[in-house]
Design an enzyme around this catalytic site. Structure first.
Site, short mmCIF file in Angstrom:
data_model
loop_
_atom_site.label_atom_id
_atom_site.label_comp_id
_atom_site.label_asym_id
_atom_site.label_seq_id
_atom_site.Cartn_x
_atom_site.Cartn_y
_atom_site.Cartn_z
N ASP A 180 0.85 -1.17 0.00
CA ASP A 180 0.00 0.00 0.00
C ASP A 180 0.90 1.24 0.00
O ASP A 180 2.10 1.15 0.30
CB ASP A 180 -0.91 -0.05 1.24
CG ASP A 180 -1.72 1.21 1.42
OD1 ASP A 180 -2.33 1.66 0.43
OD2 ASP A 180 -1.75 1.75 2.54
N ASP A 217 -0.16 5.24 0.86
CA ASP A 217 -0.39 6.19 1.96
C ASP A 217 -0.60 5.46 3.28
O ASP A 217 -1.45 4.58 3.39
CB ASP A 217 -1.61 7.05 1.65
CG ASP A 217 -1.40 7.93 0.44
OD1 ASP A 217 -0.91 9.05 0.60
OD2 ASP A 217 -1.73 7.47 -0.68
N ASP A 264 -2.28 -0.46 5.95
CA ASP A 264 -2.58 0.22 7.21
C ASP A 264 -4.05 0.50 7.40
O ASP A 264 -4.45 1.02 8.46
CB ASP A 264 -1.83 1.56 7.25
CG ASP A 264 -2.47 2.59 6.33
OD1 ASP A 264 -2.62 2.30 5.12
OD2 ASP A 264 -2.85 3.67 6.81
#
Length: 251
Positions: free
Chosen positions: A14, A16, A193
């Site tokens: 991922d 960001d 996240d």
């Protein structure tokens, strides 16, 4: 603790909140100068089996990480670019209607701090700068996209909510990558996240790999993720590579 990986690993990363620190707005994110070269080095070490899997568009991913370019999934899997450069994208007709986009824009006029991020197929509403508007933002987007909408869904994110095509997810993106070279037959590791990353983690586990949450494994810190990637890259490259770099620096 984060596990070491080897040359038969497939990495799904991922962007960001995982490789990059979360910023106040999508446009103000900061890319560490060393990151593109690190990712390119890892991609070579893994025979091309590294993909960026992000909610951002493919064009935005490439802009942030240039000159690095790899397999990637944009908009949570709406657009896929495979290792050979082939791009698979959902039809333009499966995009958030213009009327919805215009409706969401009015939120920015009514509520300072609300940011609408248009994407080729989806649209995200960020309330990080106005967290007190959480309930009102969600009420507004639910009025456009009820839970039973056949074509679109609401995608929760960190202090944001996105409208995207129902038929895609990061998990489906991982499945498609794992069916193609150079990912096929490798052990996948997905690092993320956010809520949207959970499907990608599940897909990695389904293929005998691991899904690693930044908050649990990397102290919630993208810098720790980057450090872990750098340590593994150095280990996989071996001492001969490190000696060559040292010799080159002193020449």
């Amino acid at each position: 603790m984060a596990p070491d990986f080897d040359r038969m690993t497939a990495l799904f990363l991922d962007l960001d909140g995982t490789l990059l620190e979360i910023a106040a707005t999508p446009e103000t994110v900061v890319v560490p100068p060393s990151l593109p070269a690190l990712l390119d080095h890892l991609r070579v070490l893994l025979g091309g089996a590294l993909a960026i899997v992000s909610g951002r568009s493919l064009a935005n991913i490439d802009q942030l990480l240039r000159p690095f370019r790899s397999a990637a999934a944009g908009e949570h899997g709406v657009s896929l670019r495979f290792d050979d450069g082939t791009v698979q994208e959902m039809p333009a007709g499966l995009a958030v209607p213009l009327a919805w986009r215009e409706s969401l824009k009015t939120l920015t006029e009514r509520w300072p701090g609300i940011l609408v991020e248009p994407k080729p197929h989806g649209c995200a509403v960020h309330y990080r700068l106005a967290p007190e508007r959480h309930d009102e933002v969600w009420t507004a987007v639910r009025a456009l996209v009820p839970d039973d909408h056949p074509g679109f869904r609401l995608i929760p994110a960190r202090e944001a909510v996105e409208i995207g095509p129902r038929a895609t997810s990061k998990g489906l993106a991982v499945e498609q990558f794992m069916a193609t070279s150079p990912f096929i037959g490798r052990r996948p590791i997905f690092i993320g996240d956010d809520f949207t990353d959970e499907a990608g983690m599940s897909a990695a586990r389904h293929h005998g790999g691991e899904g690693l949450r930044v908050a649990e494994v990397f102290k919630g810190d993208p810098a720790v993720v980057r450090g872990w990637l750098a340590e593994n890259a150095e280990r996989l490259a071996g001492p001969s590579s490190a000696q060559q770099q040292t010799a080159g620096a002193s020449a």
